[in-house]
Design a protein around this motif. Structure first.
Motif, short mmCIF file in Angstrom:
data_model
loop_
_atom_site.label_atom_id
_atom_site.label_comp_id
_atom_site.label_asym_id
_atom_site.label_seq_id
_atom_site.Cartn_x
_atom_site.Cartn_y
_atom_site.Cartn_z
N LEU A 178 26.66 80.72 22.94
CA LEU A 178 26.04 81.77 23.74
C LEU A 178 25.45 82.86 22.85
N THR A 179 26.15 83.22 21.80
CA THR A 179 25.64 84.24 20.88
C THR A 179 24.35 83.76 20.21
N LEU A 180 24.34 82.52 19.79
CA LEU A 180 23.15 81.95 19.16
C LEU A 180 21.97 81.94 20.13
N GLN A 181 22.21 81.51 21.36
CA GLN A 181 21.15 81.47 22.35
C GLN A 181 20.65 82.87 22.69
N PHE A 182 21.56 83.83 22.74
CA PHE A 182 21.17 85.21 23.01
C PHE A 182 20.26 85.73 21.89
N GLU A 183 20.60 85.41 20.65
CA GLU A 183 19.79 85.84 19.51
C GLU A 183 18.41 85.18 19.56
N GLN A 184 18.35 83.91 19.94
CA GLN A 184 17.06 83.22 20.05
C GLN A 184 16.19 83.89 21.12
N ILE A 185 16.77 84.22 22.24
CA ILE A 185 16.02 84.87 23.31
C ILE A 185 15.52 86.24 22.84
N LYS A 186 16.38 86.97 22.13
CA LYS A 186 15.99 88.28 21.61
C LYS A 186 14.83 88.16 20.63
N GLN A 187 14.87 87.16 19.75
CA GLN A 187 13.79 86.95 18.80
C GLN A 187 12.49 86.61 19.52
N ASN A 188 12.59 85.77 20.54
CA ASN A 188 11.39 85.40 21.30
C ASN A 188 10.79 86.60 22.01
N LEU A 189 11.63 87.46 22.56
CA LEU A 189 11.12 88.66 23.23
C LEU A 189 10.43 89.59 22.23
N THR A 190 11.02 89.74 21.05
CA THR A 190 10.41 90.57 20.01
C THR A 190 9.07 90.00 19.59
N LEU A 191 9.01 88.69 19.41
CA LEU A 191 7.77 88.03 19.03
C LEU A 191 6.71 88.20 20.10
N MET A 192 7.10 88.05 21.36
CA MET A 192 6.15 88.21 22.46
C MET A 192 5.61 89.64 22.50
N LYS A 193 6.48 90.61 22.26
CA LYS A 193 6.06 92.01 22.26
C LYS A 193 5.05 92.26 21.15
N LYS A 194 5.31 91.72 19.95
CA LYS A 194 4.38 91.88 18.84
C LYS A 194 3.03 91.23 19.14
N LYS A 195 3.08 90.03 19.74
CA LYS A 195 1.83 89.36 20.09
C LYS A 195 1.03 90.17 21.10
N LYS A 196 1.72 90.75 22.05
CA LYS A 196 1.06 91.56 23.07
C LYS A 196 0.41 92.78 22.42
N GLU A 197 1.13 93.44 21.51
CA GLU A 197 0.58 94.59 20.81
C GLU A 197 -0.65 94.20 19.99
N LYS A 198 -0.58 93.07 19.32
CA LYS A 198 -1.72 92.61 18.51
C LYS A 198 -2.92 92.28 19.39
N ASN A 199 -2.68 91.69 20.57
CA ASN A 199 -3.78 91.39 21.48
C ASN A 199 -4.44 92.66 21.97
N VAL A 200 -3.65 93.67 22.30
CA VAL A 200 -4.21 94.94 22.75
C VAL A 200 -4.98 95.59 21.61
N GLN A 201 -4.44 95.53 20.40
CA GLN A 201 -5.10 96.12 19.25
C GLN A 201 -6.41 95.38 18.95
#
Length: 116
Positions: free
Chosen positions: A74-97
């Protein structure tokens, strides 16, 4: 059926579900099922009796062993989800930029003369 036996069944289901791994696509049903199992398990844990028979103690040991394998997964899966959310946020910021490159221009290293 005793609360310990019900808890053992729910824990086995949870172990199977977590052991199957986090899907790469369409994670919503996986996470919903995971939350459902965790909520069911918590309800049963709240209803646990004060004393246990020898059979229930054996089942309890099995539950603890399963839980020891469930927690790191569960901890590993939680970390994977957190990394994916961070990556998605960065992609969104780059698209806006990219869409509006002069929206957030940095003034670092620039000198603004205040004299007129």
């Amino acid at each position: 059926m005793s609360a310990v036996k019900i808890l053992l069944e729910i824990t086995k289901n949870l172990h199977e579900h977590v052991s199957s791994g986090l899907p790469k696509e369409d994670r919503e049903p996986y996470i919903e099922r995971l939350n459902e199992l965790l909520e069911q398990r918590q309800v049963i844990v709240d209803k646990m009796p004060e004393s246990y028979s020898t059979d229930e103690q054996q089942m309890g040991k099995t539950i603890v062993k399963l839980n020891d394998t469930i927690e790191p997964l569960l901890t590993l899966q939680f970390e994977q989800i957190k990394q994916n959310l961070t990556l998605m946020k960065k992609k969104k910021e780059k698209n806006v930029q990219y869409a509006n490159p002069y929206h957030s221009v940095s003034s670092d290293g620039m000198f603004f003369d205040k004299k007129k």
